[in-house]
Design a protein around this motif. Sequence first.
Motif, short mmCIF file in Angstrom:
data_model
loop_
_atom_site.label_atom_id
_atom_site.label_comp_id
_atom_site.label_asym_id
_atom_site.label_seq_id
_atom_site.Cartn_x
_atom_site.Cartn_y
_atom_site.Cartn_z
N ASN A 217 -4.28 6.10 -4.08
CA ASN A 217 -3.08 6.94 -4.15
C ASN A 217 -3.34 8.26 -4.87
O ASN A 217 -2.61 9.23 -4.65
CB ASN A 217 -1.96 6.19 -4.87
N ASN B 139 0.81 -1.21 0.00
CA ASN B 139 0.00 0.00 0.00
C ASN B 139 0.85 1.26 0.00
O ASN B 139 0.50 2.26 -0.63
CB ASN B 139 -0.92 0.01 1.22
N GLN C 107 4.90 11.00 -3.37
CA GLN C 107 4.38 9.89 -4.14
C GLN C 107 5.53 9.08 -4.73
O GLN C 107 6.66 9.56 -4.83
CB GLN C 107 3.45 10.38 -5.25
N LEU D 207 4.06 6.63 -9.67
CA LEU D 207 2.91 7.53 -9.68
C LEU D 207 3.31 8.90 -10.21
O LEU D 207 2.52 9.57 -10.89
CB LEU D 207 2.32 7.65 -8.28
N HIS E 35 -3.29 14.13 -5.94
CA HIS E 35 -2.39 13.11 -5.42
C HIS E 35 -1.64 13.67 -4.21
O HIS E 35 -1.55 14.88 -4.03
CB HIS E 35 -1.39 12.65 -6.49
N TRP E 36 -1.10 12.77 -3.40
CA TRP E 36 -0.33 13.20 -2.24
C TRP E 36 0.97 13.86 -2.70
O TRP E 36 1.52 13.51 -3.74
CB TRP E 36 -0.01 12.01 -1.34
N ILE F 84 -0.81 0.64 -8.20
CA ILE F 84 -1.27 1.97 -7.84
C ILE F 84 -2.79 1.95 -7.81
O ILE F 84 -3.44 1.44 -8.72
CB ILE F 84 -0.77 3.03 -8.84
N GLY G 178 3.63 0.53 -3.30
CA GLY G 178 3.06 0.08 -4.56
C GLY G 178 3.68 -1.19 -5.09
O GLY G 178 3.31 -1.66 -6.15
#
Length: 296
Positions: free
Chosen positions: A142, A81, A276, A280, A272-273, A94, A84
Amino acid sequence: MLNSKQCDAFLAVAETGSFDLAAERLCITASAVTMRVQSLEKSLGHLLIVRERPCRPTQAGLSLLHYLQHSRLLEQNLMQNLTGKSAESAFYQINIATNADSLATWLLPLLKQNLIENKIVLQFQVDDQSHTHHLLEAGLVNACLTTEPKPMKGCIAAYLGKMHYRFVATPQFKQQWFKQGVNRETLRLAPALIYNEKDFMHTGFIQQKFGLNPTQYPHFFIPCSTAFVDATVMGLGYSWLPDYQANQYLQSGKLIEVSEDLSIDLALYWHHWKQQSAQLEQLTQLLTQKAQELLN
């Protein structure tokens, strides 16, 4: 607290059935494996391994074995998690939340080559474009495609472009239901096609434009993009379709745009965070560079 090295030695013996094979797995000597297992048995006050050929765990050893195997699986899932990628797979996973129309039309063709070249697999969660960012907020994905322009704390939002939706129906449907034009009264009678109860683009637009909520007009719920298009083409109801899906039917005459004034432009954003994975980040760069060309 359990000693990790002792537990690794026990786990290796229990799974291989041999102190020698466990030593090979751990890259230490067999005597070191024996000492670690003995120390673990002493600290727990139980015999854990029956020294036979092959070795096998005792009842207490089985309890510890199940616990350690479960803990290892939880750790693998956590790393999957967070990063990935699991140690057992060459592919990175992802998790992405998206609206159904993007998934059914432009999203996968845009990402396809990158996914193949970089060994990335995607796990999609499909929701209404106004709800997908909640899945990101809950930590279930994600990244997400959403109509929400403002990023939540710790995230970045990038504008991707607009999906253009046309108000369409078959020529026969228009003749039967909208002969007098599209207005509050004709919409109260004509059957509508709605993706599901979360399809606020459709229901919200009619509510805002004509003051009608879904209880005031007949409608189908069809939560499948391909079946949704098929239902429109077979004349079950009117709908809003994105250009990607509507154009071929408009060109063939199977569908007509009932009213250009009722078209909808749906702005999409990629959330998205800030931190990453490299994989991603590649998808993010591809989307932000190429999506506008497709959508606009």
